[in-house]
Design a protein around this motif. Structure first.
Motif, mmCIF file in Angstrom:
data_model
loop_
_atom_site.group_PDB
_atom_site.id
_atom_site.type_symbol
_atom_site.label_atom_id
_atom_site.label_comp_id
_atom_site.label_asym_id
_atom_site.label_seq_id
_atom_site.Cartn_x
_atom_site.Cartn_y
_atom_site.Cartn_z
ATOM 1 N N GLN A 88 0.846 -1.194 0.000
ATOM 2 C CA GLN A 88 0.000 0.000 0.000
ATOM 3 C C GLN A 88 0.878 1.240 0.000
ATOM 4 O O GLN A 88 1.944 1.259 0.630
ATOM 5 C CB GLN A 88 -0.917 0.033 1.225
ATOM 6 C CG GLN A 88 -1.847 -1.147 1.375
ATOM 7 C CD GLN A 88 -2.898 -1.231 0.297
ATOM 8 O OE1 GLN A 88 -3.288 -0.213 -0.274
ATOM 9 N NE2 GLN A 88 -3.369 -2.446 0.012
ATOM 10 N N THR A 89 0.428 2.259 -0.712
ATOM 11 C CA THR A 89 1.109 3.550 -0.719
ATOM 12 C C THR A 89 0.197 4.582 -0.064
ATOM 13 O O THR A 89 -0.975 4.690 -0.428
ATOM 14 C CB THR A 89 1.467 3.994 -2.152
ATOM 15 O OG1 THR A 89 2.304 3.002 -2.751
ATOM 16 C CG2 THR A 89 2.194 5.326 -2.136
ATOM 17 N N PHE A 90 0.722 5.300 0.899
ATOM 18 C CA PHE A 90 -0.050 6.293 1.644
ATOM 19 C C PHE A 90 0.566 7.681 1.457
ATOM 20 O O PHE A 90 1.778 7.812 1.267
ATOM 21 C CB PHE A 90 -0.058 5.967 3.136
ATOM 22 C CG PHE A 90 -0.543 4.591 3.473
ATOM 23 C CD1 PHE A 90 -1.899 4.303 3.523
ATOM 24 C CD2 PHE A 90 0.360 3.577 3.742
ATOM 25 C CE1 PHE A 90 -2.347 3.035 3.841
ATOM 26 C CE2 PHE A 90 -0.077 2.296 4.056
ATOM 27 C CZ PHE A 90 -1.435 2.024 4.108
ATOM 28 N N ILE B 157 4.539 13.963 2.971
ATOM 29 C CA ILE B 157 5.364 12.779 2.737
ATOM 30 C C ILE B 157 4.566 11.741 1.948
ATOM 31 O O ILE B 157 3.348 11.801 1.864
ATOM 32 C CB ILE B 157 5.841 12.117 4.049
ATOM 33 C CG1 ILE B 157 4.625 11.570 4.830
ATOM 34 C CG2 ILE B 157 6.658 13.068 4.887
ATOM 35 C CD1 ILE B 157 4.998 10.629 5.960
ATOM 36 N N THR B 158 5.290 10.786 1.361
ATOM 37 C CA THR B 158 4.700 9.596 0.755
ATOM 38 C C THR B 158 5.351 8.389 1.413
ATOM 39 O O THR B 158 6.570 8.379 1.630
ATOM 40 C CB THR B 158 4.944 9.562 -0.761
ATOM 41 O OG1 THR B 158 4.275 10.679 -1.360
ATOM 42 C CG2 THR B 158 4.400 8.273 -1.373
ATOM 43 N N LEU B 159 4.539 7.391 1.759
ATOM 44 C CA LEU B 159 5.034 6.218 2.468
ATOM 45 C C LEU B 159 4.514 4.966 1.778
ATOM 46 O O LEU B 159 3.327 4.876 1.469
ATOM 47 C CB LEU B 159 4.585 6.273 3.931
ATOM 48 C CG LEU B 159 5.021 5.140 4.876
ATOM 49 C CD1 LEU B 159 5.184 5.690 6.291
ATOM 50 C CD2 LEU B 159 4.018 4.001 4.897
ATOM 51 N N PRO C 252 -7.477 11.801 9.062
ATOM 52 C CA PRO C 252 -6.247 11.004 8.988
ATOM 53 C C PRO C 252 -5.962 10.208 10.261
ATOM 54 O O PRO C 252 -6.560 10.449 11.308
ATOM 55 C CB PRO C 252 -5.174 12.059 8.756
ATOM 56 C CG PRO C 252 -5.707 13.271 9.448
ATOM 57 C CD PRO C 252 -7.197 13.254 9.205
ATOM 58 N N ILE C 253 -5.030 9.235 10.141
ATOM 59 C CA ILE C 253 -4.573 8.453 11.286
ATOM 60 C C ILE C 253 -3.393 9.183 11.915
ATOM 61 O O ILE C 253 -2.380 9.414 11.256
ATOM 62 C CB ILE C 253 -4.150 7.039 10.846
ATOM 63 C CG1 ILE C 253 -5.346 6.282 10.268
ATOM 64 C CG2 ILE C 253 -3.542 6.274 12.016
ATOM 65 C CD1 ILE C 253 -4.991 4.934 9.669
ATOM 66 N N PRO C 254 -3.485 9.566 13.198
ATOM 67 C CA PRO C 254 -2.401 10.319 13.846
ATOM 68 C C PRO C 254 -1.334 9.402 14.436
ATOM 69 O O PRO C 254 -1.607 8.253 14.806
ATOM 70 C CB PRO C 254 -3.138 11.073 14.949
ATOM 71 C CG PRO C 254 -4.255 10.137 15.331
ATOM 72 C CD PRO C 254 -4.664 9.435 14.060
ATOM 73 N N GLY C 255 -0.123 9.911 14.517
ATOM 74 C CA GLY C 255 0.966 9.151 15.114
ATOM 75 C C GLY C 255 2.085 10.065 15.563
ATOM 76 O O GLY C 255 1.926 11.293 15.664
ATOM 77 N N HIS C 256 3.264 9.455 15.816
ATOM 78 C CA HIS C 256 4.407 10.208 16.323
ATOM 79 C C HIS C 256 5.665 9.838 15.542
ATOM 80 O O HIS C 256 5.891 8.662 15.219
ATOM 81 C CB HIS C 256 4.627 9.918 17.804
ATOM 82 C CG HIS C 256 3.434 10.235 18.654
ATOM 83 N ND1 HIS C 256 3.187 11.492 19.143
ATOM 84 C CD2 HIS C 256 2.409 9.446 19.080
ATOM 85 C CE1 HIS C 256 2.061 11.471 19.846
ATOM 86 N NE2 HIS C 256 1.573 10.243 19.827
ATOM 87 N N PHE C 257 6.475 10.833 15.262
ATOM 88 C CA PHE C 257 7.760 10.651 14.580
ATOM 89 C C PHE C 257 8.865 11.027 15.554
ATOM 90 O O PHE C 257 8.824 12.093 16.175
ATOM 91 C CB PHE C 257 7.822 11.545 13.336
ATOM 92 C CG PHE C 257 9.168 11.573 12.663
ATOM 93 C CD1 PHE C 257 9.515 10.612 11.726
ATOM 94 C CD2 PHE C 257 10.105 12.556 12.976
ATOM 95 C CE1 PHE C 257 10.757 10.624 11.108
ATOM 96 C CE2 PHE C 257 11.345 12.580 12.361
ATOM 97 C CZ PHE C 257 11.671 11.607 11.425
ATOM 98 N N PRO D 13 4.579 15.418 15.254
ATOM 99 C CA PRO D 13 3.356 14.685 14.894
ATOM 100 C C PRO D 13 3.435 14.179 13.454
ATOM 101 O O PRO D 13 4.046 14.825 12.593
ATOM 102 C CB PRO D 13 2.258 15.744 15.043
ATOM 103 C CG PRO D 13 2.961 17.042 14.806
ATOM 104 C CD PRO D 13 4.343 16.868 15.386
ATOM 105 N N VAL D 14 2.850 13.023 13.205
ATOM 106 C CA VAL D 14 2.795 12.465 11.860
ATOM 107 C C VAL D 14 1.360 12.044 11.577
ATOM 108 O O VAL D 14 0.620 11.660 12.494
ATOM 109 C CB VAL D 14 3.769 11.266 11.709
ATOM 110 C CG1 VAL D 14 3.446 10.176 12.714
ATOM 111 C CG2 VAL D 14 3.748 10.712 10.308
ATOM 112 N N LYS D 15 0.948 12.136 10.318
ATOM 113 C CA LYS D 15 -0.405 11.747 9.919
ATOM 114 C C LYS D 15 -0.355 10.924 8.634
ATOM 115 O O LYS D 15 0.474 11.186 7.759
ATOM 116 C CB LYS D 15 -1.278 12.981 9.677
ATOM 117 C CG LYS D 15 -1.539 13.845 10.886
ATOM 118 C CD LYS D 15 -2.382 15.051 10.521
ATOM 119 C CE LYS D 15 -2.622 15.960 11.718
ATOM 120 N NZ LYS D 15 -3.418 17.160 11.327
ATOM 121 N N LEU D 16 -1.257 9.944 8.545
ATOM 122 C CA LEU D 16 -1.495 9.232 7.294
ATOM 123 C C LEU D 16 -2.904 9.583 6.837
ATOM 124 O O LEU D 16 -3.859 9.434 7.598
ATOM 125 C CB LEU D 16 -1.372 7.715 7.482
ATOM 126 C CG LEU D 16 0.019 7.139 7.725
ATOM 127 C CD1 LEU D 16 -0.056 5.622 7.789
ATOM 128 C CD2 LEU D 16 1.002 7.582 6.655
#
Length: 296
Positions: free
Chosen positions: A31-33, A42-44, A139-144, A152-155
């Motif tokens: 999967q590409t997010f 960003i692209t992941l 979006p899905i929140p997270g941490h970098f 903060p990071v988001k997808l």
């Protein structure tokens, strides 16, 4: 007159083709997010590389991310856990070595819960952690993390699952749905027929799928779930709901079944004995009219 007839026939044919219902199976293992770290786009991309122990919902993943402005890929490895988390790590110059060590140490559902603790002992250069995958947020929140620095990071997605057994139904009016999204994630559907009625449209599917999506636990890796599904739509082909009818099941202990067909082979009758959850009954599957009737 001939030209008029030809034009009419072409229009009719085009309309008829547009009214077809088709089912296509597509298994996604990557999967590409899109997202952002500290507000920077960003692209992941993540690739499924295997299951942890016997749990299909917990995956080893490898991939990369880059800042859209620079497009320099930064390698990642980690663990996807459908039950709630996605943990990704960049180990710098020791990426391959430490990625292998990380996977060697995470070999069970219990170890998955200790992923970050295990990874930190391998001194990651960067860590990207998402801890609430099942909140249905987008979006899905997270941490970098980079050293002591945190951002903060988001997808930008509501579904971070990497491995997907997609069954796409292509419908009239240029509509498309994926049974993965509203029936279950085990796939296994086959298109039998479709029909229209006063209350809308119906699609009849036959399915064979694993009883338990995981290889562990009751009925693990068993291919014992078989039956039919009738999907109901409005006259404009908007999805409403579906009904499911089992003819064999490890989970429900349905095995005492007698099958017969009508002379024209358009109707199938199943006499199903008493199971753990239901009394004996009969299923009448009308393939021509895309319907299933359950009776005593």
């Amino acid at each position: 007159m001939k030209k008029v007839f030809t034009a009419f026939f072409f229009c009719f044919l085009t309309f008829a083709l547009c009214q077809k219902v088709e089912l296509k199976k597509v298994t996604d293992s990557s999967q590409t997010f899109t997202g952002e770290i500290g507000g920077i786009p960003i692209t992941l991309e993540l690739n499924y590389t295997g299951v942890v122990d016997c749990d299909q919902y917990q995956h080893y993943v490898d991939g990369w991310y880059y800042y859209d402005k620079y497009k320099k890929k930064i390698p990642l490895t980690g663990i996807y856990d459908y039950y709630g988390s996605l943990s990704l790590y960049n180990f710098g110059t020791k990426q391959k070595q430490n990625a292998r060590l990380l996977k060697e140490q995470i070999t069970s559902m219990q170890k998955v819960g200790q992923t970050d603790e295990i990874a930190q002992k391998l001194a990651p250069r960067e860590s990207i952690l998402f801890e609430n995958l099942n909140t249905n947020s987008n979006p899905i929140p997270g941490h970098f993390y980079m050293g002591k620095k945190e951002q903060p990071v988001k997808l930008f997605t509501g579904n971070a699952m990497i491995y997907r057994l997609n069954n796409y139904l292509y419908l009239p009016n240029n509509k498309k749905i994926n049974t993965y999204d509203f029936i279950n994630k085990a796939g296994g559907n086959e298109l039998i027929s479709y029909a229209s009625g006063e209350n809308g449209n119906r699609v009849l599917l036959y399915f064979e799928q694993t009883s338990n999506f995981n290889a562990c636990g009751r009925c693990g890796a068993s291919e014992g779930e078989k039956g039919y599904r009738v999907l109901h739509f409005t006259k404009d082909w908007n999805y409403k709901n579906y009904e499911e009818f089992l003819i064999e099941s490890c989970l429900e202990n349905i095995y005492d079944v007698t099958k017969t067909k009508s002379k024209d082979r358009q109707t199938i009758y199943y006499k199903i004995g008493k199971s753990d959850t239901a009394p004996a009954h009969t299923l009448t599957v009308d393939m021509k009219h895309a319907s299933v009737i359950k009776s005593k």
